[in-house]
Design a protein around this motif. Structure first.
Motif, PDB file in Angstrom:
ATOM      1  N   GLY A  72      82.834  12.426  49.934  1.00 15.55           N
ATOM      2  CA  GLY A  72      81.915  11.816  48.979  1.00 15.55           C
ATOM      3  C   GLY A  72      81.980  10.300  48.992  1.00 15.55           C
ATOM      4  O   GLY A  72      80.993   9.622  48.713  1.00 15.55           O
ATOM      5  N   ARG A 102      68.569  16.517  54.224  1.00 16.33           N
ATOM      6  CA  ARG A 102      69.593  16.983  55.157  1.00 16.33           C
ATOM      7  C   ARG A 102      70.079  15.901  56.113  1.00 16.33           C
ATOM      8  O   ARG A 102      71.061  16.099  56.812  1.00 16.33           O
ATOM      9  CB  ARG A 102      69.055  18.176  55.951  1.00 16.33           C
ATOM     10  N   THR A 111      85.075  14.655  42.097  1.00 14.74           N
ATOM     11  CA  THR A 111      83.914  15.559  42.086  1.00 14.74           C
ATOM     12  C   THR A 111      83.391  15.893  43.487  1.00 14.74           C
ATOM     13  O   THR A 111      82.812  16.958  43.687  1.00 14.74           O
ATOM     14  CB  THR A 111      82.757  14.948  41.272  1.00 14.74           C
ATOM     15  N   GLU A 112      83.595  14.982  44.453  1.00 12.95           N
ATOM     16  CA  GLU A 112      83.013  15.204  45.779  1.00 12.95           C
ATOM     17  C   GLU A 112      84.003  15.120  46.924  1.00 12.95           C
ATOM     18  O   GLU A 112      83.642  15.384  48.079  1.00 12.95           O
ATOM     19  CB  GLU A 112      81.879  14.195  46.017  1.00 12.95           C
ATOM     20  N   GLN A 167      72.014  11.084  46.115  1.00  7.06           N
ATOM     21  CA  GLN A 167      72.042  12.533  45.895  1.00  7.06           C
ATOM     22  C   GLN A 167      73.471  13.071  45.925  1.00  7.06           C
ATOM     23  O   GLN A 167      74.343  12.550  46.606  1.00  7.06           O
ATOM     24  CB  GLN A 167      71.183  13.254  46.935  1.00  7.06           C
ATOM     25  N   THR A 168      73.718  14.124  45.140  1.00  3.61           N
ATOM     26  CA  THR A 168      75.013  14.788  45.083  1.00  3.61           C
ATOM     27  C   THR A 168      74.842  16.248  45.448  1.00  3.61           C
ATOM     28  O   THR A 168      73.745  16.711  45.745  1.00  3.61           O
ATOM     29  CB  THR A 168      75.613  14.681  43.658  1.00  3.61           C
ATOM     30  N   GLU A 169      75.953  17.002  45.391  1.00  2.09           N
ATOM     31  CA  GLU A 169      75.910  18.426  45.736  1.00  2.09           C
ATOM     32  C   GLU A 169      75.027  19.213  44.766  1.00  2.09           C
ATOM     33  O   GLU A 169      74.490  20.266  45.100  1.00  2.09           O
ATOM     34  CB  GLU A 169      77.330  19.016  45.717  1.00  2.09           C
ATOM     35  N   LYS A 170      74.863  18.711  43.534  1.00  2.00           N
ATOM     36  CA  LYS A 170      74.085  19.410  42.518  1.00  2.00           C
ATOM     37  C   LYS A 170      72.632  18.952  42.452  1.00  2.00           C
ATOM     38  O   LYS A 170      71.876  19.396  41.597  1.00  2.00           O
ATOM     39  CB  LYS A 170      74.746  19.219  41.143  1.00  2.00           C
ATOM     40  N   SER A 171      72.251  18.064  43.343  1.00  2.23           N
ATOM     41  CA  SER A 171      70.878  17.553  43.329  1.00  2.23           C
ATOM     42  C   SER A 171      69.880  18.665  43.648  1.00  2.23           C
ATOM     43  O   SER A 171      70.093  19.440  44.595  1.00  2.23           O
ATOM     44  CB  SER A 171      70.715  16.434  44.362  1.00  2.23           C
ATOM     45  N   LYS A 228      79.682   9.211  51.770  1.00  7.24           N
ATOM     46  CA  LYS A 228      78.352   9.818  51.828  1.00  7.24           C
ATOM     47  C   LYS A 228      77.299   8.732  52.042  1.00  7.24           C
ATOM     48  O   LYS A 228      77.288   7.711  51.371  1.00  7.24           O
ATOM     49  CB  LYS A 228      78.056  10.585  50.544  1.00  7.24           C
ATOM     50  N   GLN A 256      67.667  18.265  48.317  1.00 11.72           N
ATOM     51  CA  GLN A 256      68.691  17.875  49.258  1.00 11.72           C
ATOM     52  C   GLN A 256      68.055  17.386  50.558  1.00 11.72           C
ATOM     53  O   GLN A 256      67.444  18.149  51.292  1.00 11.72           O
ATOM     54  CB  GLN A 256      69.632  19.061  49.555  1.00 11.72           C
TER      55      GLN A 256
END
Length: 357
Positions: A99, A186, A94-95, A177-181, A102, A184
């Motif tokens: 990921g 930074r 998924t990442e 947190q993920t890309e869809k959170s 991360k 975000q």
């Protein structure tokens, strides 16, 4: 002419002062007393060795560290991560490769000063406790017992944890947190400033109490088991494990692995509660961690005891050990690498005192 006399006199006094200072330093050196500059340099070397040990060991196990946190905070009604292998595969799918690492930058930014302070504090606490122990017993040859080492390690853990706790708090959120959170962060400083602005300065120390309580057995046992095992092996000299008076690299790694396993097993439930309390106040945490299925109430804790009670009531006692398997797989090499790297770097830098001295 007068000005030349003044300059000459000043130069002469300066030279005499320099010679006197050098003589005093030489005298101190002969008497076994280190000059202030030498002491400062030794402290810096010790801090560098601890920082390098922390950075190397944590980066080596970064994917397992992230998976552990995700397992600790995921919703039991919306399972995404079912174990170590499946969890790592899911993150990769998924990442991608990034990921897996991360939050590692933030983690290293926290663990490097944490590790530096921890090792240095342990050395200083050990010296202080040993001095008091010898004064109390009247035995100038007395050495630290496992219990005294546990106390020194506990002191070091509390100091290091308290000094770097805000970094640990934001690291947990960055890791989750993920890309869809929806929200975000930074980076480290953006996360720190956002939490300060939206939740107040006290939020940076949310979960501090279970962290400190957990760090007492965890760090204390790490140091106590590691050093006591080394001492026992050197004194008993089992065949093939001791070379002269030094343990082999493999044996040191095994001692570190044993120390890490004991410490993290005892302290792990407090680590789970700490991580969950760090999510309190983050309005997007429910979506980030578990999707829409997680109730708001599950994220609201009035304190450490309340967090324990709600976790056990809603998810059972086993929830206190969520992520233990990947954490165990992580801790074994991490603690081992940390101790051995610390000693190697100190040897390279030429620091006289080592944690077992």
């Amino acid at each position: 002419m007068a000005s030349e006399d003044v300059v000459g006199k000043t130069t002469s006094e300066s030279a005499v002062s320099t010679i006197v200072n050098l003589a005093e330093e030489a005298k101190l050196a002969r008497e076994g007393v280190k000059a202030p500059g030498h002491a400062v340099l030794s402290i810096c070397k010790s801090l560098v060795a601890g920082g390098v040990a922390g950075g190397v060991s944590r980066t080596a196990v970064a994917p397992l560290e992230r998976l552990k946190i995700l397992l600790q905070v995921q919703n039991p009604h919306s399972i995404k991560y079912n174990g170590t292998i499946q969890g790592l595969k899911y993150i990769w799918k998924t990442e991608g490769f990034r990921g897996l690492f991360k939050g590692n930058g933030t983690n290293c930014a926290r663990i490097i000063p944490n590790s530096a302070v921890k090792f240095f504090s342990y050395e200083q606490a050990s010296l202080g406790i040993l001095f008091l122990y010898r004064q109390q017993t009247g035995n100038e040859e007395a050495q630290l017992t496992p219990l005294l080492r546990l106390g020194a390690g506990a002191c070091a853990g509390i100091i290091a944890m308290s000094a770097t706790y805000p970094m640990d708090m934001v690291r947990g959120r960055l890791t989750v947190q993920t890309e869809k959170s929806p929200r975000q962060y930074r980076g480290i400083f953006h996360a720190l400033s956002t939490v300060l602005r939206e939740e107040g300065p006290r939020a940076l120390y949310r979960g501090w109490l279970p962290s400190v309580i957990g760090v007492i057995p965890y760090v204390g046992l790490n140091f106590s088991v590691y050093e006591s095992l080394k001492d026992w092996l050197i004194k008993t000299r089992p065949y093939g494990l001791v070379e002269d008076t030094e343990l082999s690299l493999t044996t040191k790694l095994a001692c570190g692995a044993a120390a890490g396993t004991v410490g993290q097993t005892v302290a792990y439930p407090l680590d789970v509660i700490r991580r969950r309390m760090q999510m309190v106040g983050w309005k997007d945490a429910a979506t980030v961690v578990a999707g829409e299925g997680r109730s708001k109430a599950a994220l609201e804790y009035t304190g450490m005891v309340d967090a324990f009670r709600k976790t056990v009531r809603h998810e059972g006692f086993r929830a206190l050990y969520k992520g233990l398997v990947p954490n165990s797989v992580k801790v074994v090499p991490s603690i081992a690498i940390s101790f051995v790297t610390y000693e190697i770097v100190k040897d390279i830098l030429g620091v006289e005192m080592r944690i077992s001295d």
